[in-house]
Design a protein around this motif. Structure first.
Motif, PDB file in Angstrom:
ATOM      1  N   UNK A   1      31.515  43.659  47.968  1.00  0.00           N
ATOM      2  CA  UNK A   1      32.183  43.202  46.754  1.00  0.00           C
ATOM      3  C   UNK A   1      31.542  41.913  46.219  1.00  0.00           C
ATOM      4  N   UNK A   2      31.149  41.027  47.149  1.00  0.00           N
ATOM      5  CA  UNK A   2      30.511  39.774  46.737  1.00  0.00           C
ATOM      6  C   UNK A   2      29.227  40.043  45.973  1.00  0.00           C
ATOM      7  N   UNK A   3      28.456  41.062  46.450  1.00  0.00           N
ATOM      8  CA  UNK A   3      27.213  41.414  45.764  1.00  0.00           C
ATOM      9  C   UNK A   3      27.511  41.930  44.369  1.00  0.00           C
ATOM     10  N   UNK A   4      28.537  42.784  44.270  1.00  0.00           N
ATOM     11  CA  UNK A   4      28.897  43.329  42.967  1.00  0.00           C
ATOM     12  C   UNK A   4      29.312  42.222  42.014  1.00  0.00           C
ATOM     13  N   UNK A   5      30.100  41.271  42.497  1.00  0.00           N
ATOM     14  CA  UNK A   5      30.526  40.175  41.635  1.00  0.00           C
ATOM     15  C   UNK A   5      29.359  39.281  41.235  1.00  0.00           C
ATOM     16  N   UNK A   6      28.389  39.126  42.134  1.00  0.00           N
ATOM     17  CA  UNK A   6      27.240  38.267  41.845  1.00  0.00           C
ATOM     18  C   UNK A   6      26.466  38.780  40.647  1.00  0.00           C
ATOM     19  N   UNK A   7      26.516  40.117  40.438  1.00  0.00           N
ATOM     20  CA  UNK A   7      25.823  40.707  39.297  1.00  0.00           C
ATOM     21  C   UNK A   7      26.329  40.101  37.999  1.00  0.00           C
ATOM     22  N   UNK A   8      27.588  39.689  38.013  1.00  0.00           N
ATOM     23  CA  UNK A   8      28.188  39.237  36.755  1.00  0.00           C
ATOM     24  C   UNK A   8      28.446  37.732  36.734  1.00  0.00           C
ATOM     25  N   UNK A   9      27.767  36.991  37.637  1.00  0.00           N
ATOM     26  CA  UNK A   9      28.044  35.563  37.772  1.00  0.00           C
ATOM     27  C   UNK A   9      27.851  34.793  36.464  1.00  0.00           C
ATOM     28  N   UNK A  10      26.878  35.180  35.653  1.00  0.00           N
ATOM     29  CA  UNK A  10      26.568  34.412  34.444  1.00  0.00           C
ATOM     30  C   UNK A  10      27.269  34.957  33.209  1.00  0.00           C
ATOM     31  N   UNK A  11      28.128  35.955  33.356  1.00  0.00           N
ATOM     32  CA  UNK A  11      28.752  36.569  32.177  1.00  0.00           C
ATOM     33  C   UNK A  11      29.961  35.755  31.759  1.00  0.00           C
ATOM     34  N   UNK A  12      30.065  35.432  30.467  1.00  0.00           N
ATOM     35  CA  UNK A  12      31.108  34.512  30.020  1.00  0.00           C
ATOM     36  C   UNK A  12      32.536  35.008  30.262  1.00  0.00           C
ATOM     37  N   UNK A  13      33.208  35.521  29.279  1.00  0.00           N
ATOM     38  CA  UNK A  13      34.624  35.836  29.440  1.00  0.00           C
ATOM     39  C   UNK A  13      34.841  37.047  30.341  1.00  0.00           C
ATOM     40  N   UNK A  14      33.957  38.002  30.290  1.00  0.00           N
ATOM     41  CA  UNK A  14      34.072  39.169  31.181  1.00  0.00           C
ATOM     42  C   UNK A  14      34.063  38.725  32.638  1.00  0.00           C
ATOM     43  N   UNK A  15      33.149  37.820  32.968  1.00  0.00           N
ATOM     44  CA  UNK A  15      33.056  37.327  34.350  1.00  0.00           C
ATOM     45  C   UNK A  15      34.353  36.639  34.770  1.00  0.00           C
ATOM     46  N   UNK A  16      34.893  35.803  33.867  1.00  0.00           N
ATOM     47  CA  UNK A  16      36.133  35.092  34.187  1.00  0.00           C
ATOM     48  C   UNK A  16      37.283  36.071  34.442  1.00  0.00           C
ATOM     49  N   UNK A  17      37.380  37.060  33.558  1.00  0.00           N
ATOM     50  CA  UNK A  17      38.479  38.015  33.701  1.00  0.00           C
ATOM     51  C   UNK A  17      38.326  38.861  34.963  1.00  0.00           C
ATOM     52  N   UNK A  18      37.086  39.268  35.233  1.00  0.00           N
ATOM     53  CA  UNK A  18      36.850  40.101  36.413  1.00  0.00           C
ATOM     54  C   UNK A  18      37.149  39.321  37.690  1.00  0.00           C
ATOM     55  N   UNK A  19      36.636  38.109  37.776  1.00  0.00           N
ATOM     56  CA  UNK A  19      36.884  37.286  38.958  1.00  0.00           C
ATOM     57  C   UNK A  19      38.385  37.022  39.135  1.00  0.00           C
ATOM     58  N   UNK A  20      39.037  36.709  38.033  1.00  0.00           N
ATOM     59  CA  UNK A  20      40.475  36.464  38.106  1.00  0.00           C
ATOM     60  C   UNK A  20      41.208  37.696  38.623  1.00  0.00           C
ATOM     61  N   UNK A  21      40.834  38.862  38.103  1.00  0.00           N
ATOM     62  CA  UNK A  21      41.493  40.088  38.513  1.00  0.00           C
ATOM     63  C   UNK A  21      41.310  40.392  39.987  1.00  0.00           C
ATOM     64  N   UNK A  22      40.094  40.153  40.479  1.00  0.00           N
ATOM     65  CA  UNK A  22      39.822  40.396  41.907  1.00  0.00           C
ATOM     66  C   UNK A  22      40.593  39.397  42.766  1.00  0.00           C
ATOM     67  N   UNK A  23      40.534  38.134  42.377  1.00  0.00           N
ATOM     68  CA  UNK A  23      41.193  37.091  43.174  1.00  0.00           C
ATOM     69  C   UNK A  23      42.710  37.246  43.201  1.00  0.00           C
ATOM     70  N   UNK A  24      43.277  37.752  42.110  1.00  0.00           N
ATOM     71  CA  UNK A  24      44.724  37.911  42.033  1.00  0.00           C
ATOM     72  C   UNK A  24      45.191  39.280  42.500  1.00  0.00           C
ATOM     73  N   UNK A  25      44.250  40.104  42.929  1.00  0.00           N
ATOM     74  CA  UNK A  25      44.605  41.423  43.422  1.00  0.00           C
ATOM     75  C   UNK A  25      44.913  42.444  42.348  1.00  0.00           C
ATOM     76  N   UNK A  26      44.636  42.122  41.117  1.00  0.00           N
ATOM     77  CA  UNK A  26      44.864  43.079  40.025  1.00  0.00           C
ATOM     78  C   UNK A  26      43.800  44.176  40.018  1.00  0.00           C
ATOM     79  N   UNK A  27      42.586  43.814  40.415  1.00  0.00           N
ATOM     80  CA  UNK A  27      41.478  44.774  40.438  1.00  0.00           C
ATOM     81  C   UNK A  27      41.105  45.029  41.894  1.00  0.00           C
TER      82      UNK A  27
END
Length: 411
Positions: A1-27
């Motif tokens: 999962x960390x590798x998958x998230x790293x793909x989107x490390x530099x993406x602006x709002x999409x990255x924020x939303x995706x990280x938030x969703x994973x961290x909060x258990x929504x995704x």
């Protein structure tokens, strides 16, 4: 999962939303894999749309395009709320988010970027070029999107208001090609008390202009309110802003000592005001009102090249301009030309000082590019192989070129 998230490390709002969703258990991890699968499909589709999916640089660019589109839509639909955005990523496919972002840009592009009225819908080629630009070379941020949307919506409102004014003031929609100039003319009509509430023809505009120049002229608020009584609230607000702008900005320009109605319609301020073209209107009437000396000299026949040639050749040789030429005057033109040549600047100045603004460029071009050179050749007597000592050839040229009053002598 960390590798998958790293793909989107530099993406602006999409990255924020995706990280938030994973961290909060929504995704969930399963949903994250689904997002990756959607990316694989979407990238190929986007690469093929703009170019080809067979080249790595195109695929890498397609990835950036897709992230930009998804980010644009997420930030818009969520209002910047990461929880709402993450929930959307959980519940809807990434392809639907990308398409929604693309649709946002298409709708933005379809809206007017100015008050010029264009015919027909946006072509597929122009739309594709706009998407290409705004998802790659000149990536549009969410703030730029909102600003552009507000600006284009204002243009749309102005155009709709102009169409409403045109209908109310007797002009077909098809005759309207620019909104701001029509609105400005409408404000002038309303401002001039007792004027018919119709968009003006050129001659009526002259009278409105002169009435507005009167320093005692003031807006009749009751007249404006009565005119707008049945208008939609939004149009009433636009009309009030337009009238305030007219009084604060346009009226001082009209009343400036250097202003003339001809300059406003056809000079550097050309296009600022709308006039209704009337087939029944006498063109000479407008010329008479705005260029009295020109109308007097040409006797209202400035559309006749022979009359214009007569005026120009007289001015170029220092004689008073008039519309027709006597034989003795023709001889004097030839004599002066053969002695001193033409005063070309006198012709240019005469046109600048007296001709209607809309005609000046064409008149000066006629003198410099056509009449002057031809007349210099035909009136000269410098070629020993083509002598004209007694002016016979030169006089015949003037008889054919000018509004001559003498007849050809019978042989």
């Amino acid at each position: 999962m960390a590798t998958a998230l790293a793909t989107f490390d530099s993406r602006p709002f999409f990255d924020k939303a995706l990280r938030y969703g994973v961290q909060q258990g929504l995704i969930t991890p399963e949903r994250l894999l689904g997002i990756q699968t959607d990316f694989s499909k979407g990238i190929v589709q986007i690469a093929n749309f703009f170019g080809t999916a067979h080249l790595r640089p195109e695929l890498e660019l397609a990835l950036r395009r897709m992230v930009n589109l998804v980010s644009l839509y997420l930030e818009d639909m969520s209002g910047g709320d990461l929880k709402i955005a993450a929930t959307s990523l959980r519940d809807k496919t990434l392809l639907s988010h990308s398409k929604a972002g693309s649709d946002m840009l298409k709708r933005l592009h379809a809206m007017p970027d100015g008050t010029l009225i264009e015919d027909g819908p946006v072509s597929a080629e122009r739309q594709r070029a706009y998407l290409d630009e705004k998802t790659a070379a000149d990536t549009i941020s969410f703030a730029e999107y909102r600003s552009g949307l507000a600006m284009r919506q204002e243009n749309r409102n102005m155009i709709d208001f102009a169409f409403w004014l045109a209908t109310k003031m007797g002009v077909p929609r098809d005759d309207v090609d620019e909104a701001e100039s029509l609105i400005r003319s409408a404000m002038l009509v309303i401002f001039v008390d007792q004027a018919d509430l119709k968009l003006p023809t050129r001659t009526v505009f002259v009278r409105l202009f002169k009435a507005a120049r009167n320093p005692t002229a003031r807006l009749d608020e009751d007249r404006l309110k009565a005119f707008l009584r049945e208008a939609p609230t939004e149009f009433q607000q636009l009309a009030r802003r337009a009238m305030d702008r007219f009084i604060e900005t346009d009226l001082p320009q009209i009343r400036a000592s250097s202003s003339t109605v001809d300059k406003f319609l056809y000079g550097n301020s050309g296009g600022m005001y709308f006039v209704s073209e009337s087939l029944d209107e006498d063109v000479r009437e407008y010329d008479r009102l705005v260029a009295r000396e020109w109308d007097r000299v040409t006797r209202g026949e400035a559309d006749d090249p022979a009359v214009v040639a007569t005026v120009f050749l007289l001015v170029a040789t220092g004689f008073p301009p008039k519309a027709s030429l006597l034989l003795r005057e023709a001889r004097e033109i030839i004599r002066v030309f053969r002695t001193c040549g033409f005063d070309s600047q006198a012709v240019i100045k005469f046109v600048d000082d007296h001709a209607p603004e809309a005609m000046r460029e064409d008149l000066q071009k006629f003198w410099k590019d056509e009449l002057q050179g031809e007349a210099e050749e035909q009136l000269s007597d410098r070629d020993p192989n083509w002598p004209d000592t007694h002016m016979a050839r030169a006089l015949e040229y003037l008889r054919k070129t000018c509004r001559a009053t003498w007849k050809v002598r019978r042989q």
